[in-house]
Design a protein around this motif. Structure first.
Motif, PDB file in Angstrom:
ATOM      1  N   ASN A  44     -50.975 -97.657 -19.782  1.00 14.05           N
ATOM      2  CA  ASN A  44     -51.275 -98.866 -20.436  1.00 14.05           C
ATOM      3  C   ASN A  44     -52.636 -98.940 -21.250  1.00 14.05           C
ATOM      4  N   ASN A  97     -52.506 -96.397 -26.545  1.00 12.38           N
ATOM      5  CA  ASN A  97     -51.898 -97.384 -27.470  1.00 12.38           C
ATOM      6  C   ASN A  97     -50.926 -96.569 -28.470  1.00 12.38           C
ATOM      7  N   ARG A 116     -47.637 -95.527 -28.421  1.00 12.76           N
ATOM      8  CA  ARG A 116     -46.515 -95.954 -27.781  1.00 12.76           C
ATOM      9  C   ARG A 116     -45.269 -95.156 -28.545  1.00 12.76           C
ATOM     10  N   TRP A 125     -44.340 -91.658 -24.690  1.00 10.00           N
ATOM     11  CA  TRP A 125     -44.987 -92.940 -23.650  1.00 10.00           C
ATOM     12  C   TRP A 125     -43.784 -93.577 -23.190  1.00 10.00           C
ATOM     13  N   ASN A 126     -42.998 -93.903 -24.024  1.00  7.36           N
ATOM     14  CA  ASN A 126     -41.581 -94.619 -23.396  1.00  7.36           C
ATOM     15  C   ASN A 126     -41.051 -93.909 -22.236  1.00  7.36           C
ATOM     16  N   TYR A 147     -43.473 -93.875 -19.165  1.00  9.79           N
ATOM     17  CA  TYR A 147     -43.396 -95.268 -18.634  1.00  9.79           C
ATOM     18  C   TYR A 147     -42.060 -95.694 -17.824  1.00  9.79           C
ATOM     19  N   HIS A 177     -36.896 -98.391 -21.303  1.00  4.56           N
ATOM     20  CA  HIS A 177     -38.083 -97.691 -21.862  1.00  4.56           C
ATOM     21  C   HIS A 177     -37.289 -96.109 -22.036  1.00  4.56           C
TER      22      HIS A 177
END
Length: 198
Positions: free
Chosen positions: A101, A104, A106, A110-111, A114, A130
């Motif tokens: 979180n 930054n 993304r 990251w996906n 997550y 995601h």
């Protein structure tokens, strides 16, 4: 792409670290373990990438691959993602989610990560979304594709009975309404009224 990034080692890694990372990836992506699975082609592509990276780092270990612009742009994110992976592997999903979180960048990684955190929290639909985004952003990444396929298979095991039940219930509700309407119409034809408001 940066060979250090492909093998998952830091710039300046020793030859032993490079060999160890290479062996681990070879075991993970060797196409023979996939049989007739459609992922076999992706595994072969990944193996070519891994072998090229290994060859670069062993034949010319003093070359400065860290000047690669894509590596410079993502070096801090790369180390963050490595740490997040360690959190996930150790089961510390709260720390992993917190780090994600605050990041930054993304991107596909990251996906994917997550999605893994959300899956372990029991949020299947969000995890699937995601992971799907990760594959869309980086369709050649074997790990992301494998994770998404695994998640879809899990989803089929859970969702099929759910959807069958849901559809059956919806059909039962429709049949009930139709039956009541027909019964009310028949009663009205006979001079009675089953449902007063209709």
């Amino acid at each position: 792409m940066n060979p250090y990034e492909i093998l998952g080692v830091k710039p300046g890694a020793s030859q032993d670290e490079i060999k160890s990372a290479y062996r681990k990836l070879i075991k993970q992506y060797h196409p023979d373990q996939f049989g007739d699975n459609p992922l076999k082609n992706l595994a072969q592509e990944k193996m070519i990438e891994i072998n090229e990276a290994y060859e670069k780092l062993t034949k010319n270990p003093n070359a400065n691959y860290s000047n690669n612009s894509s590596y410079n742009n993502s070096s801090s994110s790369f180390s963050d993602f490595q740490e997040i992976r360690r959190f996930i592997q150790s089961g510390n999903y709260t720390a992993a989610e917190s780090r994600l979180n605050s990041n930054n960048n993304r991107n596909a990684e990251w996906n994917y990560l997550y999605g893994a955190v959300l899956l372990n929290k029991g949020w299947f639909d969000s995890a699937l979304e995601h992971m799907n985004t990760a594959v869309t952003m980086d369709p050649n990444n074997f790990e992301y594709r494998q994770g998404l396929n695994s998640l879809r298979q899990r989803g089929n095991n859970y969702s099929n009975p759910y959807y069958r039940t849901t559809n059956t219930n919806n059909a039962d509700m429709c049949n009930c309404c139709i039956n009541l309407w027909c019964l009310d119409s028949l009663c009205e034809c006979a001079g009675g009224d089953l449902i007063g408001c209709c």
